[in-house]
Scaffold this active site. Structure first.
Site, PDB file in Angstrom:
ATOM      1  N   HIS A 457       0.825  -1.214   0.000  1.00 42.90           N
ATOM      2  CA  HIS A 457       0.000   0.000   0.000  1.00 42.90           C
ATOM      3  C   HIS A 457       0.856   1.261   0.000  1.00 42.90           C
ATOM      4  O   HIS A 457       2.046   1.244   0.331  1.00 42.90           O
ATOM      5  CB  HIS A 457      -0.954   0.006   1.206  1.00 42.90           C
ATOM      6  N   CYS A 476       2.881  -5.040   6.997  1.00 41.17           N
ATOM      7  CA  CYS A 476       2.522  -4.802   5.599  1.00 41.17           C
ATOM      8  C   CYS A 476       3.661  -4.082   4.875  1.00 41.17           C
ATOM      9  O   CYS A 476       4.634  -3.656   5.488  1.00 41.17           O
ATOM     10  CB  CYS A 476       1.223  -4.005   5.508  1.00 41.17           C
TER      11      CYS A 476
END
Length: 558
Positions: A457, A476
């Site tokens: 992301h 992440c």
């Protein structure tokens, strides 16, 4: 046991020797058969005090050839037997230990047979048989390790969730083919990992062994651990400069030159320092800091260890993962590469998990993109970070465009909550951050569903990409170039213009876009690799994963 006896009986009655009632007593085939049948099927055969790696495969191999020897004929060793012994020695360039493949006892039998032959003495058939079985077993074991790795990654503390190759290689048939073609090397190369980088990395390890030999002759006594309490910049003087200069000479990052003031960090030396920094993943700024000192302290043996571990990691990858099209994230290098037809078409810096939130190693399929995403804050982050922040500043949620939701999705006014009495351990609400510049996921996320809830992301914290150590996230993967990745992924559809992508990234509601195909994503941890020109690169073991693998590689595997 019953099936094993039926198999043995079938081999026996179908063999040519059966028409002669029995194998020639004390012949080489007879000894081979006795070696393999001297134990129960639950136990591995033992030859010359060495327990074999294989039982089923090696018995099937010799059974199919009626126990005839594979590596000798007419009481003479065949040329391919010498090639096999040579390849066992060469396994060190795969990061493996040649002694795991019976090298010592094989050398013993080679020497015994050769010396007896030179002296005109008869070599015992039992010796020929023992050597034959040991060479075959070493082929079986080395083939297995080259194809699947020596170490079982699932036995390690570190999470590895990439499906490995099936163990059913039919190594017996591969060996028969190699013997018929007269090439052991080619048969091993055929089972190397499908990643083309493996062969280059293997060549790099070979060079490191050459460096080690040179180190043993020239440097070992003087190569001591260097320390400094400060950064040394161009033009400054320091006692460690002469020794660092010698190490740059050794690695050929610098050609020897005369200097009147050996403790001065001069411009010629700076060029060598920058090459050292580049090889070890540092910003090549020429400043000699702690990272540069750590790299300068590494000996060839240290780098051999690192290279061996990473060759093993590549052997764990299944053949289904190829460098024809995939998104490869190397968490140790903080980098994402999009590869198509073995060419890197897109590269970006990434931020990965902190040491205590380390990003796992796994593979998955990227299937869609979410523009202008919301972020449902994980309960652990709500508990450990959000609630303490709200207690310090009751406007925190509003400032961060965050909402409180019940489990059914109803919005809760945070001003109705007495935050002083909130217990983070049993907080009943969900925190969701709305799309926008402050959203922790940035303006777009790239989804490849997996059990770890890891995805790629964007991030509003752009300045962090300038750091060398980018192990900063909760697990992440944050990407520096989200727009460029989205553009690359959507290039199959001409309607997705630059303007349309930018507009999609700045909406008030989420937009999900499916890709036209599923693209493999591989999250790896490589602290060593080589580029297409054979240049070697090393990275700091940020998650302390290498030592466990190397210790497992050193253990004898039988």
């Amino acid at each position: 046991m019953k099936k094993f006896l039926i198999f043995v009986f079938t081999i026996f009655i179908l063999s040519p020797a059966f028409s002669q009632e029995v194998l020639v007593e004390n012949g080489i085939p007879s000894f081979i058969r006795n070696f393999l049948e001297s134990t129960s099927p639950e136990e591995r055969p033992v030859v010359a005090g060495i327990e074999l790696f294989s039982s089923v495969v090696i018995y099937r191999f010799y059974g199919e050839r009626y126990f005839e020897p594979a590596w000798n004929k007419d009481a003479k060793l065949l040329e391919i037997a010498y090639e096999m012994r040579y390849e066992i020695g060469q396994s060190k360039f795969d990061g493996l230990n040649p002694e795991d493949y019976h090298l010592a006892i094989i050398n013993f039998y080679f020497d015994k047979i050769e010396s007896s032959s030179k002296a005109g003495q008869k070599v015992a058939n039992s010796d020929f048989a023992a050597l034959d079985v040991l060479l075959t077993d070493s082929y079986v074991m080395l083939s297995s390790h080259l194809n699947m790795g020596k170490v079982d990654p699932e036995s390690l503390k570190t999470i590895w969730n990439i499906q490995r190759n099936s163990p059913e290689l039919r190594i017996d048939l591969r060996l028969e083919s190699a013997l018929a073609k007269g090439s052991i090397r080619k048969s091993f190369e055929e089972i190397y990992p499908s990643f083309t980088i493996y062969r280059k990395m293997r060549d790099g390890l070979r060079q490191l062994f050459d460096d080690q030999n040179r180190f043993d002759r020239e440097q070992e006594a003087s190569w001591k651990s260097l320390k400094t309490n400060k950064s040394v910049k161009l033009g400054e003087s320091d006692n460690i400069i002469p020794e660092i200069r010698k190490r740059l000479y050794f690695w050929e990052f610098l050609q020897p030159y005369d200097t009147d003031e050996e403790k001065i960090y001069d411009s010629l030396m700076e060029s060598g320092i920058k090459l050292l920094q580049k090889r070890h993943g540092m910003e090549p700024d020429g400043v000699i800091g702690q990272g540069t000192i750590r790299a300068a302290n590494m000996t060839p043996e240290d780098l051999i260890t690192t290279a061996s571990v990473n060759l093993e990691r590549l052997r764990w990858l299944p053949d289904s993962i190829k460098d024809l099209e995939l998104i490869l994230v190397n968490t140790a290098n903080f980098q994402l590469d999009f590869i198509q037809k073995r060419d890197t078409i897109f590269t970006s810096r990434v931020i990965v998990g902190k040491s205590y939130h380390s990003t796992p190693q796994f593979s998955a399929q990227m299937s869609y993109i979410v523009f202008s995403p919301t972020w449902t804050v994980p309960a652990s982050i709500t508990r450990n970070e959000i609630i303490p922040a709200v207690k310090r500043d009751h406007q925190y949620l509003a400032k961060k465009s965050m909402r409180l939701l019940t489990s059914s999705g109803a919005v809760v006014d945070p001003n109705t909550i007495d935050w002083g009495k909130v217990n983070p351990r049993n907080f009943p609400y969900i925190v969701r951050q709305e799309p926008g510049d402050q959203n922790s996921l940035g303006l777009v996320k790239f989804m490849f569903p997996n059990k770890y809830s890891v995805y790629i992301h964007d991030t509003p914290s752009r300045s962090l990409f300038a750091r060398e150590d980018r192990a900063l996230s909760h697990g992440c993967i944050r990407i520096q170039k989200p727009f460029e990745l989205a553009k690359t992924l959507l290039s199959f559809d001409a309607n997705w213009t630059d303007e349309k992508i930018r507009n999609a990234m700045r909406q008030s509601r989420e937009q999900t876009v499916m890709l036209d195909r599923k693209i493999p994503v591989v999250i790896l941890y490589l602290t060593y690799w080589t580029d297409g020109r054979g240049n070697a690169y090393f990275r700091h073991d940020i998650y302390d994963r290498d030592a466990e693998i190397f210790n497992a590689l050193k253990k004898q595997k039988i």
